[in-house]
Design an enzyme around this catalytic site. Structure first.
Site, short mmCIF file in Angstrom:
data_model
loop_
_atom_site.label_atom_id
_atom_site.label_comp_id
_atom_site.label_asym_id
_atom_site.label_seq_id
_atom_site.Cartn_x
_atom_site.Cartn_y
_atom_site.Cartn_z
N LYS A 146 -2.64 -99.93 35.38
CA LYS A 146 -3.06 -98.56 35.68
C LYS A 146 -4.24 -98.61 36.62
O LYS A 146 -4.95 -99.63 36.67
CB LYS A 146 -3.47 -97.84 34.39
CG LYS A 146 -3.40 -96.32 34.49
CD LYS A 146 -2.00 -95.82 34.28
CE LYS A 146 -1.92 -94.31 34.39
NZ LYS A 146 -0.61 -93.82 33.92
P1 NAD Z 1 -1.11 -83.29 36.78
O1 NAD Z 1 -2.37 -83.55 37.48
O2 NAD Z 1 0.11 -82.96 37.56
O3 NAD Z 1 -1.32 -82.11 35.70
C1 NAD Z 1 -2.30 -82.14 34.71
C2 NAD Z 1 -2.34 -80.76 34.07
O4 NAD Z 1 -3.23 -80.79 32.94
C3 NAD Z 1 -2.86 -79.67 35.00
O5 NAD Z 1 -2.12 -78.49 34.76
C4 NAD Z 1 -4.30 -79.50 34.54
O6 NAD Z 1 -4.85 -78.23 34.86
C5 NAD Z 1 -4.12 -79.68 33.06
N1 NAD Z 1 -5.34 -79.95 32.31
C6 NAD Z 1 -6.35 -80.79 32.62
N2 NAD Z 1 -7.31 -80.73 31.68
C7 NAD Z 1 -6.87 -79.83 30.75
C8 NAD Z 1 -7.40 -79.32 29.54
N3 NAD Z 1 -8.59 -79.72 29.10
N4 NAD Z 1 -6.66 -78.42 28.84
C9 NAD Z 1 -5.47 -78.01 29.29
N5 NAD Z 1 -4.92 -78.44 30.43
C10 NAD Z 1 -5.62 -79.34 31.15
O7 NAD Z 1 -0.86 -84.59 35.87
P2 NAD Z 1 0.52 -85.09 35.23
O8 NAD Z 1 1.10 -86.09 36.14
O9 NAD Z 1 1.30 -83.92 34.78
O10 NAD Z 1 -0.03 -85.89 33.97
C11 NAD Z 1 -0.30 -85.26 32.71
C12 NAD Z 1 -0.29 -86.32 31.62
O11 NAD Z 1 0.98 -86.98 31.60
C13 NAD Z 1 -1.32 -87.44 31.77
O12 NAD Z 1 -1.71 -87.87 30.48
C14 NAD Z 1 -0.52 -88.55 32.46
O13 NAD Z 1 -1.08 -89.83 32.25
C15 NAD Z 1 0.80 -88.38 31.74
N6 NAD Z 1 1.95 -88.98 32.42
C16 NAD Z 1 2.26 -88.64 33.71
C17 NAD Z 1 3.38 -89.20 34.31
C18 NAD Z 1 3.84 -88.82 35.69
O14 NAD Z 1 4.92 -89.28 36.10
N7 NAD Z 1 3.12 -88.01 36.43
C19 NAD Z 1 4.16 -90.13 33.60
C20 NAD Z 1 3.83 -90.44 32.29
C21 NAD Z 1 2.72 -89.84 31.71
#
Ligand code: NAD
Length: 418
Positions: free
Chosen positions: A108
């Site tokens: 990561k």
């Molecule tokens: P992103 O940046 O697209 O979206 C994150 C979202 O969370 C946004 O809507 C943001 O406003 C919101 N957010 C941030 N802080 C917050 C809070 N305190 N309360 C409520 N909402 C809040 O990111 P993503 O890619 O959707 O990732 C989200 C999670 O999923 C992370 O934990 C990431 O590690 C995990 N993840 C992502 C992927 C991927 O393919 N993108 C894969 C596996 C896991």
């Protein structure tokens, strides 16, 4: 009241590991090896800002384990990024690729920055310099980054370009989650959300819940949260609550997701969205509903709120949203928690398909990607749920047992160098 609960993500990752490793009766040296990242790279670098000033930035790339294949894992841009968070996320990637049974390890990366305060040109310069700094240890057969919080296909395109310039040849396989016309895979953008939907549907089948009579709340409306909500809604689930960093929105009759998508495209955050009731963003987790999908950040379901959670099923779109103490409370309440390393593995599974397509110079049809992902993740889900029942453990421990078992077997069969 200040909580004494452990909230350091890396300590939490190690506690989750210990719980499963104890049942596997691994030798102490093997536990110590598997709990520790192979390599932690920290980089500090200057970037020219639009106003002519120069600012220093810090970034990390942690490579946890590569016994089953090249290191793999996303890059996060956020103010709270720190080495322990990146170490935790890297180890979760190792267990995720192992539980999904794809030939990758875990890594990561992250840069400490606030993308909301940066212009596109500044973001590009940060991305390019960070890529340059980590380029000695990444590569299509070595370590393959991808998008995570606040990074997207544009960021991946800049990474490909920077890395390729250094190598003086196109190197599309160095990252996944690229734009389709630059070696990206159809179905990758929605893949993590699709995986959440697939595992949620399997869990609903097990719990004899009819999706069409079910309500869900999603925390986060980014890549994972929004696609999970959209795809669950396609299966008949009523999405009654959603949140982002600015607010929580509620409509018991069901949120209009296409309207929200259009709103987010223009306004980026939900703060002033008018067609729903607003609540404090933290309270979204406690709404009465059947399914809760945390899809934002770590440590959202804790000892502070676990008791007040009403959902019967939690499907972890985010990495590390539930603390170990909250896990215990939820388990006593009879809530089924589909753990992150399984529930959000859809993204890395399709990243693997993207990498295979790059290696083969091919582009697969969307339907092929969706079918392969569905079959792969459904198989993993059943392996985990079967072991959960056999061993009488929670689902997270069962998933870890499978993952750790696979990595340990690979490591021990390869032997210890020299
Ligand atoms: P992103 O940046 O697209 O979206 C994150 C979202 O969370 C946004 O809507 C943001 O406003 C919101 N957010 C941030 N802080 C917050 C809070 N305190 N309360 C409520 N909402 C809040 O990111 P993503 O890619 O959707 O990732 C989200 C999670 O999923 C992370 O934990 C990431 O590690 C995990 N993840 C992502 C992927 C991927 O393919 N993108 C894969 C596996 C896991």
């Amino acid at each position: 009241m200040k909580t004494t609960e452990e909230q350091n993500p890396f300590r939490i990752a190690q506690m989750q590991f210990d719980k499963a490793a104890e049942r596997l009766r691994l030798e102490p040296w093997l536990c110590a090896f598997l709990k520790t990242p192979n390599r932690n790279l920290s980089v500090d670098f200057p970037v020219k800002m639009d106003d002519g000033s120069v600012r220093m930035f810090t970034g990390y790339r942690v490579q946890h384990n590569n016994d089953r294949g090249p290191y793999k894992g996303g890059i996060r841009f956020a103010p709270q990024v720190n080495l322990d968070e990146v170490k935790a996320l890297a180890s979760w990637m190792t267990w995720k690729t192992a539980v999904a049974d794809i030939p990758f390890g875990g890594a990561k990366g992250g840069v400490v920055c606030d993308p909301t305060q940066l212009s596109k040109a500044e973001l590009e310069r940060i991305t390019r310099r960070f890529t340059y700094e980590i380029s000695p240890i990444i590569g299509p057969d070595v370590d393959i980054p991808a998008p995570d919080v606040n990074t997207n296909s544009q960021v991946m395109a800049w990474m490909v370009d920077t890395y390729s310039m250094g190598k003086r040849q196109p190197e599309f396989g160095v990252v996944t989650g690229k734009p389709i016309f630059l070696g990206g895979s159809l179905g990758r953008e929605e893949a993590t959300g699709r995986g959440v939907m697939i595992t949620a549907l399997e869990a609903m089948k097990d719990m004899k819940i009819d999706p069409k009579k079910t309500t869900a709340v999603v925390q986060g409306s980014g890549n994972v949260g929004f696609h999970a909500a959209r795809l669950l809604a396609e299966k008949g689930v009523r999405i009654i609550g959603m949140s982002d960093i600015s607010t929580g929105i509620v409509n018991e009759k069901g949120l209009d997701l296409s309207d929200i998508a259009a709103y987010l495209k223009e306004h980026k955050i939900l703060k002033d969205y008018a067609k729903a009731r607003h609540i404090q963003k933290e309270l979204i987790l406690e709404l009465p509903c059947d399914i809760l999908v945390p899809a934002a950040l770590e440590n959202q379901i804790t000892v502070e709120n676990a008791e007040r959670i009403k959902a019967r099923l939690i499907v972890e779109g985010a990495n590390g949203p539930t603390t170990p103490a909250a896990d215990d409370i939820l388990s006593k309440k009879g809530v089924l928690v589909v753990p992150d390393i399984l529930a959000n593995a859809g993204g890395v599974i399709v990243s693997y398909y993207e990498w295979v397509q790059n290696e083969q110079r091919e582009q697969w049809q969307y339907n092929v990607v969706v079918e392969k992902l569905t079959a792969k993740l459904t198989k993993s889900y059943h392996e985990v749920i079967d072991l959960m029942r056999k061993e009488k453990v929670d689902m997270r421990t069962a998933a870890y047992m499978i993952a750790i078992g696979r990595v340990a077997e690979a490591m021990q069969t390869r032997g210890i160098f020299p």
